[in-house]
Design a protein around this motif. Structure first.
Motif, PDB file in Angstrom:
ATOM      1  N   GLU A 169       0.832  -1.216   0.000  1.00 22.35           N
ATOM      2  CA  GLU A 169       0.000   0.000   0.000  1.00 22.35           C
ATOM      3  C   GLU A 169       0.866   1.265   0.000  1.00 22.35           C
ATOM      4  OE1 GLU A 169      -3.156  -0.514  -0.494  1.00 22.35           O
ATOM      5  OE2 GLU A 169      -2.914  -2.690  -0.211  1.00 22.35           O
ATOM      6  N   GLN A 170       1.895   1.283  -0.849  1.00 19.30           N
ATOM      7  CA  GLN A 170       2.809   2.423  -0.903  1.00 19.30           C
ATOM      8  C   GLN A 170       2.537   3.363  -2.073  1.00 19.30           C
ATOM      9  OE1 GLN A 170       5.200   2.892   1.526  1.00 19.30           O
ATOM     10  NE2 GLN A 170       4.273   1.128   2.528  1.00 19.30           N
ATOM     11  N   ASN A 171       1.765   2.915  -3.053  1.00 18.62           N
ATOM     12  CA  ASN A 171       1.506   3.729  -4.239  1.00 18.62           C
ATOM     13  C   ASN A 171       0.356   4.693  -3.964  1.00 18.62           C
ATOM     14  OD1 ASN A 171       0.940   4.809  -6.748  1.00 18.62           O
ATOM     15  ND2 ASN A 171       0.836   2.848  -7.808  1.00 18.62           N
ATOM     16  N   PRO A 172       0.596   5.992  -3.991  1.00 19.35           N
ATOM     17  CA  PRO A 172      -0.489   6.947  -3.692  1.00 19.35           C
ATOM     18  C   PRO A 172      -1.698   6.789  -4.597  1.00 19.35           C
ATOM     19  CG  PRO A 172       1.646   8.069  -3.744  1.00 19.35           C
ATOM     20  CD  PRO A 172       1.874   6.680  -4.259  1.00 19.35           C
ATOM     21  N   ALA A 173      -1.487   6.243  -5.791  1.00 19.95           N
ATOM     22  CA  ALA A 173      -2.591   6.146  -6.745  1.00 19.95           C
ATOM     23  C   ALA A 173      -3.604   5.074  -6.360  1.00 19.95           C
ATOM     24  CB  ALA A 173      -2.049   5.850  -8.146  1.00 19.95           C
ATOM     25  N   ASN A 174      -3.186   4.026  -5.622  1.00 20.08           N
ATOM     26  CA  ASN A 174      -4.125   2.949  -5.326  1.00 20.08           C
ATOM     27  C   ASN A 174      -4.057   2.443  -3.889  1.00 20.08           C
ATOM     28  OD1 ASN A 174      -1.798   1.355  -5.231  1.00 20.08           O
ATOM     29  ND2 ASN A 174      -2.093   0.492  -7.273  1.00 20.08           N
ATOM     30  N   ALA A 175      -3.277   3.120  -3.039  1.00 20.39           N
ATOM     31  CA  ALA A 175      -3.117   2.656  -1.659  1.00 20.39           C
ATOM     32  C   ALA A 175      -4.417   2.785  -0.883  1.00 20.39           C
ATOM     33  CB  ALA A 175      -2.015   3.450  -0.959  1.00 20.39           C
ATOM     34  N   ARG A 176      -4.666   1.788  -0.046  1.00 18.81           N
ATOM     35  CA  ARG A 176      -5.817   1.825   0.857  1.00 18.81           C
ATOM     36  C   ARG A 176      -5.364   2.295   2.239  1.00 18.81           C
ATOM     37  NH1 ARG A 176      -7.316  -4.367  -0.129  1.00 18.81           N
ATOM     38  NH2 ARG A 176      -5.027  -4.380  -0.250  1.00 18.81           N
ATOM     39  N   PRO A 177      -6.242   2.937   2.991  1.00 21.83           N
ATOM     40  CA  PRO A 177      -5.884   3.266   4.374  1.00 21.83           C
ATOM     41  C   PRO A 177      -5.679   1.996   5.182  1.00 21.83           C
ATOM     42  CG  PRO A 177      -8.203   3.733   3.965  1.00 21.83           C
ATOM     43  CD  PRO A 177      -7.597   3.395   2.646  1.00 21.83           C
ATOM     44  N   LEU A 178      -4.763   2.038   6.126  1.00 22.02           N
ATOM     45  CA  LEU A 178      -4.444   0.892   6.972  1.00 22.02           C
ATOM     46  C   LEU A 178      -4.966   1.133   8.378  1.00 22.02           C
ATOM     47  CD1 LEU A 178      -0.678   0.502   5.966  1.00 22.02           C
ATOM     48  CD2 LEU A 178      -2.653  -0.648   4.925  1.00 22.02           C
ATOM     49  N   SER A 179      -5.326   0.068   9.069  1.00 21.68           N
ATOM     50  CA  SER A 179      -5.686   0.186  10.480  1.00 21.68           C
ATOM     51  C   SER A 179      -4.966  -0.906  11.260  1.00 21.68           C
ATOM     52  CB  SER A 179      -7.201   0.085  10.687  1.00 21.68           C
ATOM     53  OG  SER A 179      -7.680  -1.220  10.411  1.00 21.68           O
ATOM     54  N   GLN A 180      -4.609  -0.576  12.484  1.00 26.77           N
ATOM     55  CA  GLN A 180      -3.918  -1.544  13.347  1.00 26.77           C
ATOM     56  C   GLN A 180      -4.328  -1.294  14.790  1.00 26.77           C
ATOM     57  OE1 GLN A 180       0.472  -1.282  13.870  1.00 26.77           O
ATOM     58  NE2 GLN A 180       0.493  -3.448  13.287  1.00 26.77           N
ATOM     59  N   GLY A 181      -4.889  -2.285  15.419  1.00 28.04           N
ATOM     60  CA  GLY A 181      -5.323  -2.149  16.793  1.00 28.04           C
ATOM     61  C   GLY A 181      -4.157  -1.978  17.747  1.00 28.04           C
ATOM     62  N   HIS A 182      -4.327  -1.072  18.695  1.00 21.53           N
ATOM     63  CA  HIS A 182      -3.376  -0.870  19.788  1.00 21.53           C
ATOM     64  C   HIS A 182      -4.201  -0.809  21.068  1.00 21.53           C
ATOM     65  CE1 HIS A 182      -0.492   0.136  16.671  1.00 21.53           C
ATOM     66  NE2 HIS A 182       0.464   0.321  17.563  1.00 21.53           N
ATOM     67  N   GLY A 183      -4.411  -1.952  21.708  1.00 21.19           N
ATOM     68  CA  GLY A 183      -5.247  -1.979  22.894  1.00 21.19           C
ATOM     69  C   GLY A 183      -6.683  -1.626  22.556  1.00 21.19           C
ATOM     70  N   THR A 184      -7.225  -0.637  23.251  1.00 24.22           N
ATOM     71  CA  THR A 184      -8.627  -0.243  23.038  1.00 24.22           C
ATOM     72  C   THR A 184      -8.778   0.764  21.904  1.00 24.22           C
ATOM     73  OG1 THR A 184      -8.428   1.526  24.688  1.00 24.22           O
ATOM     74  CG2 THR A 184      -9.182  -0.642  25.454  1.00 24.22           C
ATOM     75  N   ARG A 185      -7.665   1.179  21.327  1.00 25.84           N
ATOM     76  CA  ARG A 185      -7.715   2.154  20.242  1.00 25.84           C
ATOM     77  C   ARG A 185      -7.201   1.550  18.939  1.00 25.84           C
ATOM     78  NH1 ARG A 185      -4.687   7.350  22.461  1.00 25.84           N
ATOM     79  NH2 ARG A 185      -3.260   5.724  23.248  1.00 25.84           N
ATOM     80  N   THR A 186      -7.519   2.219  17.850  1.00 20.54           N
ATOM     81  CA  THR A 186      -7.076   1.773  16.531  1.00 20.54           C
ATOM     82  C   THR A 186      -6.268   2.881  15.875  1.00 20.54           C
ATOM     83  OG1 THR A 186      -8.994   0.323  16.223  1.00 20.54           O
ATOM     84  CG2 THR A 186      -7.812   1.009  14.246  1.00 20.54           C
ATOM     85  N   LEU A 187      -5.111   2.510  15.383  1.00 19.81           N
ATOM     86  CA  LEU A 187      -4.292   3.425  14.594  1.00 19.81           C
ATOM     87  C   LEU A 187      -4.755   3.360  13.148  1.00 19.81           C
ATOM     88  CD1 LEU A 187      -1.568   5.138  14.285  1.00 19.81           C
ATOM     89  CD2 LEU A 187      -0.550   2.949  13.601  1.00 19.81           C
ATOM     90  N   VAL A 188      -4.962   4.507  12.542  1.00 22.56           N
ATOM     91  CA  VAL A 188      -5.329   4.577  11.128  1.00 22.56           C
ATOM     92  C   VAL A 188      -4.231   5.340  10.390  1.00 22.56           C
ATOM     93  CG1 VAL A 188      -7.009   5.360   9.416  1.00 22.56           C
ATOM     94  CG2 VAL A 188      -7.786   4.548  11.662  1.00 22.56           C
ATOM     95  N   VAL A 189      -3.723   4.721   9.340  1.00 25.20           N
ATOM     96  CA  VAL A 189      -2.713   5.364   8.498  1.00 25.20           C
ATOM     97  C   VAL A 189      -3.350   5.643   7.147  1.00 25.20           C
ATOM     98  CG1 VAL A 189      -0.432   5.172   7.446  1.00 25.20           C
ATOM     99  CG2 VAL A 189      -0.851   4.158   9.701  1.00 25.20           C
ATOM    100  N   ASN A 190      -3.542   6.907   6.845  1.00 24.30           N
ATOM    101  CA  ASN A 190      -4.144   7.289   5.564  1.00 24.30           C
ATOM    102  C   ASN A 190      -3.173   7.014   4.416  1.00 24.30           C
ATOM    103  OD1 ASN A 190      -6.519   8.175   6.755  1.00 24.30           O
ATOM    104  ND2 ASN A 190      -5.792  10.276   6.979  1.00 24.30           N
ATOM    105  N   PRO A 191      -3.670   6.916   3.179  1.00 20.27           N
ATOM    106  CA  PRO A 191      -2.774   6.685   2.036  1.00 20.27           C
ATOM    107  C   PRO A 191      -1.708   7.768   1.926  1.00 20.27           C
ATOM    108  CG  PRO A 191      -5.058   6.332   1.408  1.00 20.27           C
ATOM    109  CD  PRO A 191      -5.092   6.932   2.782  1.00 20.27           C
TER     110      PRO A 191
END
Length: 591
Positions: free
Chosen positions: A229-251
């Motif tokens: 998911e490194q290509n800005p043209a088609n990358a999807r946002p990523l999510s990763q749980g950290h305890g009770t919260r979720t980290l979201v990494v936008n494209p």
């Protein structure tokens, strides 16, 4: 940098305060300086605290509370890499500090500076960025802890993380903050990461921090998924749980256009350190008369963080922009006619791009050269040759050099650039980075194999001889990279001897956050192929591998003998202990 300087400009408060682990050099090669000039050009009042005492709240209050937010960067290097060697010993110097003095920034500087700002200014929004935050944006393996750590956004308690080069993201954040929007509410900006108590449905879910910390296989799977998911043209946002919260990494942010890049480098940089410094800054001395022609690298080397930070898409400045910078550089009071470098992460990628726009939109490759060059890659070298020639012909320029590394596997498809480089721009030494000459190891590294390097050496020497030039190749090598055994390294040492090469410096592999090589080091497997790989984990073995690559030095003789014995290669490796480099009739030895 001071209240007095604010008063001189008629400012009663700052809009944005930037904190950096580096000294303040007003040069576009220093990220905080570039971002500060960009915000200034947009009308914002910016202050820079360079290497402040994070233990003293008053050191952070010298210019008062900023109106909008504070931004934190560890500097041009990850602070742990800056402080410690591959053997985890404390470094004695820091190239980004006046006088080269070590200890001017804290360990895990992003976390320390953010905590200090939160303590000095209650409720102040803080965003984090720079290479330390960028490469630690997801749960990551930390070599110094020998453990998987949480996203640095979680550990720092910052409000927002910016990754990559971040100009576009920072401008968007600043404009929206000025309009009254809270940083924590900005969840739709490319090139940012944020935390939420919910699990977004639109994201590609990665194994959670808890899973990757407990299971190397889950860590490898998280890396594999994120790597695509490194290509800005088609990358999807990523999510990763950290305890009770979720980290979201936008494209990732889209690459800058030529016009946008030109604008950045036309900003009114002084090209000098802040006048308050009374000692030289080593990193500045290296780049003071150099010019950045482009950013990004499509090499995709496993151990390199450039692609994960700058991206693989090459973003090149126009010739007119670079020539305007040359004009300005020649007015520098210390300029004596020599431009020490025109380049970027890889010098001979200037002006290159994908030749198929449709293919670029759907591509998921992490690099364009391994395992073989992409058929869509356009490697026309005419633009780069024309640029160097125009700079060389400048009335006030006497010498131009290309000191940035070059990809020798590209040079075979860039004959004009190769000839120009050898005849005019290297000053007798050409730096290249085969990193290894073992086919098994270069495959793990995502580097070209030994035959391509042999072909390059032959062409380099033939062309240099035909031109009557006494020139040499300076190869950079890595000891202890995942996949490399002692026997593999014996092969490399024998290769060096056979091909009349001596290396003066060898880099010991350091597992830095976010790279493929680090994932392999931690898990013992290539996450993209599933192959199990050998990893040299002891300091002794890395030392032996390094000694083999420096086999020609008398002080390494005992270690070379020990390495040959342990590898069971004493008989064929005996030539390494004889001293000297084998010579062919009529040929001088090569460095």
């Amino acid at each position: 940098m001071t209240k007095a300087e604010m008063t001189a400009r008629g400012w009663d408060e700052l809009d944005v305060l930037l904190v950096s682990g580096d000294a303040y050099v007003d040069h576009p090669s220093f990220g905080v300086a570039l971002l500060a000039r960009l915000l200034e050009a947009e009308g914002y009042r910016v202050g820079i605290l360079a290497q402040p005492d994070w233990r003293n709240p008053e050191a952070l209050r010298v210019m008062g509370r900023p109106r909008l937010f504070a931004g934190v960067s560890a500097g041009a290097m990850d602070s742990m890499v800056n402080h410690y060697t591959a053997a985890k010993k404390i470094r004695r110097d820091d190239a980004y500090t006046p006088g080269g003095r070590a200890g001017a920034r804290p360990n895990r500087a992003v976390i320390a500076y953010t905590a200090a700002l939160k303590g000095a200014f209650k409720g102040l929004p803080v965003l984090i960025g720079g290479i330390e935050a960028s490469l630690r944006r997801l749960a990551h393996y930390d070599y110094w802890d020998d453990a998987v750590r949480r996203s640095v956004l979680v550990d720092s308690k910052a409000d927002l993380l910016l990754y990559g080069m971040a100009e576009a993201a920072l401008l968007e954040v600043t404009r929206r903050a000025a309009a009254g929007e809270a940083l924590k509410a900005m969840t739709d900006i490319r090139g940012t990461a944020w935390l939420t108590s919910e699990v977004p449905e639109h994201c590609l879910r990665l194994p959670s921090f808890e899973e990757v910390a407990a299971d190397p296989a889950a860590f490898g799977e998280a890396f594999r998924l994120a790597e695509r998911e490194q290509n800005p043209a088609n990358a999807r946002p990523l999510s990763q749980g950290h305890g009770t919260r979720t980290l979201v990494v936008n494209p990732p942010a889209f690459p800058l256009s030529e016009e946008q890049l030109d604008r950045l480098y036309s900003l009114p940089f002084r090209k000098t350190p802040h006048p308050s410094y009374d000692q030289p800054i080593p990193a500045y001395e290296q780049i003071r008369f150099s010019i950045t022609s482009h950013r990004g690298c499509f090499g995709g080397c496993a151990f390199c963080a450039i692609t994960h930070h700058q991206g693989k898409l090459i973003q090149s400045r126009s010739e007119s922009s670079i020539l305007a910078e040359v004009d300005a550089l020649t007015e520098h009071p210390d300029f004596r006619g020599t431009i020490t470098d025109i380049g970027g992460p890889t010098a001979n990628m200037y002006g290159l791009d994908c030749g198929d726009e449709q293919a670029k939109q759907v591509c998921r490759r992490s690099g364009c050269l391994f395992p073989k060059p992409c058929k869509h890659l356009r490697v026309d070298d005419r633009r780069a040759v024309r640029l160097l020639d125009r700079v060389r012909r400048h009335a006030r320029v006497k010498h131009v050099f290309v000191a940035s590394g070059v990809r020798y596997d590209l040079l075979e498809r860039q004959p004009d650039y190769f000839d120009a480089l050898l005849s005019r721009y290297i000053g007798g030494l050409l730096k290249v980075a085969p990193e290894s000459t073992s086919a098994a190891v270069t495959k793990v590294m995502r580097k070209p194999g030994p035959q391509i390097f042999i072909n390059f050496l032959q062409r380099f020497r033939e062309r240099s001889a035909a031109a009557g030039l006494r020139q040499a190749v300076v190869p950079y090598l890595i000891a202890g990279h995942p996949g490399a055994t002692l026997s593999d390294t014996v092969d490399v040492a024998l290769f060096l001897r056979e091909h009349h090469l001596r290396v003066e410096q060898v880099q010991e592999f350091t597992p830095t956050p976010g790279t493929l090589s680090t994932c392999i080091y931690h898990t013992g497997r290539d996450p993209l192929t599933g192959e199990k790989l050998y990893v040299a984990r002891t300091e002794k073995e890395r030392k032996l591998q390094k000694a083999l690559l420096l086999w020609h030095l008398p002080e390494q003789r005992a270690l070379v003998a020990e390495a040959l014995r342990l590898a069971g290669r004493e008989r064929e490796g005996r030539v390494l202990l004889e001293g000297g480099v084998s010579r062919k009739p009529g040929r001088r030895s090569r460095r």
